[in-house]
Design a protein around this motif. Structure first.
Motif, mmCIF file in Angstrom:
data_model
loop_
_atom_site.group_PDB
_atom_site.id
_atom_site.type_symbol
_atom_site.label_atom_id
_atom_site.label_comp_id
_atom_site.label_asym_id
_atom_site.label_seq_id
_atom_site.Cartn_x
_atom_site.Cartn_y
_atom_site.Cartn_z
ATOM 1 N N VAL A 107 -7.093 -4.644 -2.687
ATOM 2 C CA VAL A 107 -6.419 -3.383 -2.406
ATOM 3 C C VAL A 107 -5.072 -3.710 -1.766
ATOM 4 C CG1 VAL A 107 -6.408 -1.282 -1.022
ATOM 5 C CG2 VAL A 107 -8.499 -1.999 -2.170
ATOM 6 N N PHE A 108 -4.009 -3.137 -2.325
ATOM 7 C CA PHE A 108 -2.683 -3.226 -1.726
ATOM 8 C C PHE A 108 -2.405 -1.881 -1.059
ATOM 9 C CE2 PHE A 108 -2.654 -6.550 -4.819
ATOM 10 C CZ PHE A 108 -1.824 -7.526 -4.297
ATOM 11 N N THR A 109 -2.358 -1.888 0.258
ATOM 12 C CA THR A 109 -2.197 -0.617 0.943
ATOM 13 C C THR A 109 -0.805 -0.043 0.718
ATOM 14 O OG1 THR A 109 -2.463 0.565 3.028
ATOM 15 C CG2 THR A 109 -1.452 -1.623 3.165
ATOM 16 N N GLY A 110 -0.798 1.260 0.488
ATOM 17 C CA GLY A 110 0.445 2.013 0.462
ATOM 18 C C GLY A 110 0.478 3.007 1.603
ATOM 19 N N ASP A 111 -0.349 2.753 2.642
ATOM 20 C CA ASP A 111 -0.455 3.665 3.782
ATOM 21 C C ASP A 111 0.604 3.308 4.811
ATOM 22 O OD1 ASP A 111 -1.144 5.133 6.059
ATOM 23 O OD2 ASP A 111 -3.267 5.124 5.539
ATOM 24 N N ASP A 112 1.694 4.041 4.798
ATOM 25 C CA ASP A 112 2.810 3.746 5.685
ATOM 26 C C ASP A 112 2.624 4.367 7.065
ATOM 27 O OD1 ASP A 112 4.944 2.479 3.699
ATOM 28 O OD2 ASP A 112 3.967 4.150 2.685
ATOM 29 N N TYR A 113 1.407 4.891 7.356
ATOM 30 C CA TYR A 113 1.062 5.390 8.679
ATOM 31 C C TYR A 113 0.092 4.445 9.399
ATOM 32 C CZ TYR A 113 2.670 9.908 6.759
ATOM 33 O OH TYR A 113 3.386 10.921 6.174
ATOM 34 N N GLY A 114 -0.922 3.950 8.667
ATOM 35 C CA GLY A 114 -1.994 3.194 9.306
ATOM 36 C C GLY A 114 -2.112 1.780 8.791
ATOM 37 N N TYR A 115 -0.980 1.143 8.487
ATOM 38 C CA TYR A 115 -1.031 -0.161 7.823
ATOM 39 C C TYR A 115 -1.576 -1.281 8.699
ATOM 40 C CZ TYR A 115 3.697 0.153 9.871
ATOM 41 O OH TYR A 115 4.768 0.375 10.703
ATOM 42 N N THR A 116 -1.411 -1.202 10.008
ATOM 43 C CA THR A 116 -1.869 -2.314 10.853
ATOM 44 C C THR A 116 -3.362 -2.542 10.697
ATOM 45 O OG1 THR A 116 -0.134 -1.906 12.495
ATOM 46 C CG2 THR A 116 -2.005 -3.244 13.185
ATOM 47 N N ASN A 117 -4.160 -1.513 10.907
ATOM 48 C CA ASN A 117 -5.614 -1.664 10.823
ATOM 49 C C ASN A 117 -6.068 -2.042 9.423
ATOM 50 O OD1 ASN A 117 -5.883 -1.011 13.526
ATOM 51 N ND2 ASN A 117 -6.275 1.151 13.133
ATOM 52 N N LEU A 118 -5.421 -1.484 8.421
ATOM 53 C CA LEU A 118 -5.816 -1.773 7.047
ATOM 54 C C LEU A 118 -5.498 -3.209 6.656
ATOM 55 C CD1 LEU A 118 -4.672 1.637 5.587
ATOM 56 C CD2 LEU A 118 -7.036 0.782 5.600
ATOM 57 N N LEU A 119 -4.350 -3.704 7.082
ATOM 58 C CA LEU A 119 -3.977 -5.093 6.796
ATOM 59 C C LEU A 119 -4.837 -6.071 7.584
ATOM 60 C CD1 LEU A 119 -0.126 -4.560 6.818
ATOM 61 C CD2 LEU A 119 -1.428 -5.362 4.839
ATOM 62 N N LEU A 120 -5.164 -5.716 8.819
ATOM 63 C CA LEU A 120 -5.990 -6.602 9.643
ATOM 64 C C LEU A 120 -7.414 -6.668 9.117
ATOM 65 C CD1 LEU A 120 -6.048 -8.418 12.111
ATOM 66 C CD2 LEU A 120 -6.522 -6.384 13.517
ATOM 67 N N GLY A 121 -7.956 -5.511 8.744
ATOM 68 C CA GLY A 121 -9.293 -5.483 8.163
ATOM 69 C C GLY A 121 -10.390 -5.374 9.198
ATOM 70 N N ASP A 122 -11.625 -5.357 8.690
ATOM 71 C CA ASP A 122 -12.793 -5.159 9.549
ATOM 72 C C ASP A 122 -13.711 -6.369 9.577
ATOM 73 O OD1 ASP A 122 -13.941 -5.128 7.018
ATOM 74 O OD2 ASP A 122 -14.340 -2.969 7.023
ATOM 75 N N GLY A 123 -13.221 -7.510 9.105
ATOM 76 C CA GLY A 123 -14.040 -8.718 9.063
ATOM 77 C C GLY A 123 -14.653 -8.952 7.701
ATOM 78 N N ALA A 124 -14.994 -7.863 7.000
ATOM 79 C CA ALA A 124 -15.565 -7.984 5.658
ATOM 80 C C ALA A 124 -14.530 -7.710 4.580
ATOM 81 C CB ALA A 124 -16.747 -7.030 5.513
ATOM 82 N N HIS A 125 -13.636 -6.771 4.834
ATOM 83 C CA HIS A 125 -12.627 -6.393 3.857
ATOM 84 C C HIS A 125 -11.289 -6.187 4.559
ATOM 85 C CE1 HIS A 125 -16.514 -4.921 2.213
ATOM 86 N NE2 HIS A 125 -16.028 -5.359 1.068
ATOM 87 N N HIS A 126 -10.211 -6.460 3.851
ATOM 88 C CA HIS A 126 -8.883 -6.150 4.348
ATOM 89 C C HIS A 126 -7.989 -5.788 3.163
ATOM 90 C CE1 HIS A 126 -8.590 -10.585 3.556
ATOM 91 N NE2 HIS A 126 -7.506 -10.190 2.927
ATOM 92 N N SER A 127 -6.904 -5.123 3.475
ATOM 93 C CA SER A 127 -5.913 -4.774 2.456
ATOM 94 C C SER A 127 -4.758 -5.764 2.504
ATOM 95 C CB SER A 127 -5.383 -3.352 2.688
ATOM 96 O OG SER A 127 -6.423 -2.399 2.596
ATOM 97 N N HIS A 128 -4.050 -5.857 1.403
ATOM 98 C CA HIS A 128 -2.786 -6.576 1.328
ATOM 99 C C HIS A 128 -1.671 -5.545 1.389
ATOM 100 C CE1 HIS A 128 -4.682 -10.482 0.270
ATOM 101 N NE2 HIS A 128 -5.642 -9.664 -0.149
ATOM 102 N N GLY A 129 -0.438 -5.997 1.444
ATOM 103 C CA GLY A 129 0.662 -5.069 1.667
ATOM 104 C C GLY A 129 1.575 -4.906 0.470
ATOM 105 N N LEU A 130 1.732 -3.674 -0.001
ATOM 106 C CA LEU A 130 2.783 -3.322 -0.952
ATOM 107 C C LEU A 130 3.313 -1.983 -0.456
ATOM 108 C CD1 LEU A 130 2.614 -3.407 -4.873
ATOM 109 C CD2 LEU A 130 4.252 -2.110 -3.516
ATOM 110 N N LEU A 131 4.351 -2.050 0.372
ATOM 111 C CA LEU A 131 4.739 -0.908 1.179
ATOM 112 C C LEU A 131 6.242 -0.648 1.127
ATOM 113 C CD1 LEU A 131 2.566 -1.977 4.204
ATOM 114 C CD2 LEU A 131 2.350 0.271 3.137
ATOM 115 N N GLY A 132 6.615 0.622 1.020
ATOM 116 C CA GLY A 132 8.012 0.983 1.137
ATOM 117 C C GLY A 132 8.557 0.731 2.524
#
Length: 391
Positions: free
Chosen positions: A255-280
């Motif tokens: 998953v490449f996050t496009g969430d320009d509000y909550g990107y920190t938590n999504l990029l960091l992840g929960d230990g099992a899953h994390h997002s990568h960054g494709l962000l404006g």
């Protein structure tokens, strides 16, 4: 009478008053020319208009190619790759046409290759002019752009298609088009799921207006084409929905996050899953994002979170509803930072944000120490205020 320093200025406030603002010293964010190892990090970079060229609305807008590629080299110097010719470049009606997007892709991919930077490029259907094309015409348009992207040596981002949302009658139409297009890839592609928060005209994409029914279709598409996918760019601005989505995807599909509000938590992840960054938002935030990902590569998760969280207020302001107007902010910050010599957009839409919005964005960006030359930024902000009638 009080005399202001060259880096001080008086700014308007939302209540109709004014406040004195003293510019911050720039932060020396270290350069990091190599891509990061912990996450794939891509910025949807903006295009610099040629403000001096004469053109009429409806014509292909003139582009300052030299400044556009220079900005990409700025991103590369911080380890940030590019997703070329995406929505930040204002492709489509009133903006870049397919022939210009081709030149942008050619130049951007070549610059990334020279720098050793990560790069993908957008393939869509924006050369279609028919209001209701046949599905086969949509596949052909995607294929033309996909083949051009791949011929440059880049993987593709399969952009959301306005032609498809106009022509499709069911989720099966979407699955069939994406199946046919992805079958033509020679490198794993990224599929862009773009929500209505960014583009209301895409309502009903994937055959459903209900987001969870649409998610089921995207999951089916990903399972069917997993070996041809690097990932899905998820641009729905919903952190919890993105977490659910990435749990459901087949193993190996990112998953490449496009969430320009909550990107920190999504990029960091929960230990099992994390997002990568494709962000404006990585367009203006490259230096601070680089510092954060450098910390993450070193295993310093707290340092990553602290550094990137500091940027969230600025990002929230830039992407406040309607979120698609964030592109005004990217060009505004680039101008104040000295990356271009004017505050003009290729679509001429720089007036789509209020003067107060831009003032607030200026203050939040300055608080991060992101202006390399505070005196230049202050002087340009004064000029904007003067044009806006603020003494």
């Amino acid at each position: 009478m009080t005399t202001l320093a060259s880096t001080d200025l008086v700014l308007p406030t939302a209540g109709g008053g004014t406040v004195r603002h003293a510019m911050h010293e720039p932060v020396d964010y270290p350069r990091h020319p190599a891509p990061f190892t912990s996450r794939t990090v891509l910025a949807a970079a903006h295009v610099v208009a040629d403000a001096r060229a004469d053109y009429q609305p409806g014509q292909a807008p003139p582009i300052d190619w030299e400044a556009t590629i220079a900005f990409r080299k700025h991103l590369f110097s911080y380890g940030i790759g590019i997703a070329e010719a995406m929505d930040t470049t204002e492709r489509g009606p009133g903006g870049l046409q397919w022939p210009q997007a081709k030149e942008l892709i050619r130049l951007g991919v070549a610059a990334a290759r020279e720098a050793g930077a990560a790069c993908v490029a957008g393939a869509g259907t924006d050369q279609i002019t028919s209001p209701r094309p046949a599905l086969s015409e949509i596949v052909d348009a995607y294929t033309e752009q996909l083949e051009f992207v791949q011929a440059q040596g880049s993987a593709a981002v399969i952009r959301a298609s306005h032609a498809l949302v106009a022509a499709a009658k069911s989720e099966d139409d979407y699955l069939g088009v994406y199946r046919d297009v992805l079958a033509r890839t020679d490198k794993p592609a990224i599929v862009h799921w773009l929500g209505t928060g960014f583009d209301p005209t895409l309502a009903g994409y994937w055959g459903h207006t209900d987001v969870r029914r649409a998610m089921d279709v995207v999951i089916d598409m990903a399972r069917e084409n997993a070996d041809r996918l690097e990932g899905i760019k998820f641009s729905l601005l919903d952190e919890e929905l993105e977490k659910e989505f990435r749990r459901r995807l087949p193993t190996g599909v990112k998953v490449f996050t496009g969430d320009d509000y909550g990107y920190t938590n999504l990029l960091l992840g929960d230990g099992a899953h994390h997002s990568h960054g494709l962000l404006g938002v990585l367009d203006p935030l490259a230096p601070i994002a680089s510092a954060a990902f450098t910390a993450l590569d070193a295993g310093d998760e707290q340092g990553f979170a602290d550094t990137l969280n500091a940027s969230i207020p600025m990002a929230v302001k830039m992407f406040e509803a309607p979120a698609d107007r964030y592109k005004v902010g990217t060009v505004f910050v680039a101008w104040l930072s000295g990356h271009q010599d004017h505050f003009r957009m290729v679509t001429g839409r720089e007036g789509m944000r209020s003067l107060q919005h831009l003032t607030d964005l200026f203050v939040l960006t300055d608080a991060l120490g992101l202006f390399p030359d505070p005196e230049l930024a202050a002087n340009r902000m004064r000029l904007l205020l003067a044009v806006g009638g603020v003494e």
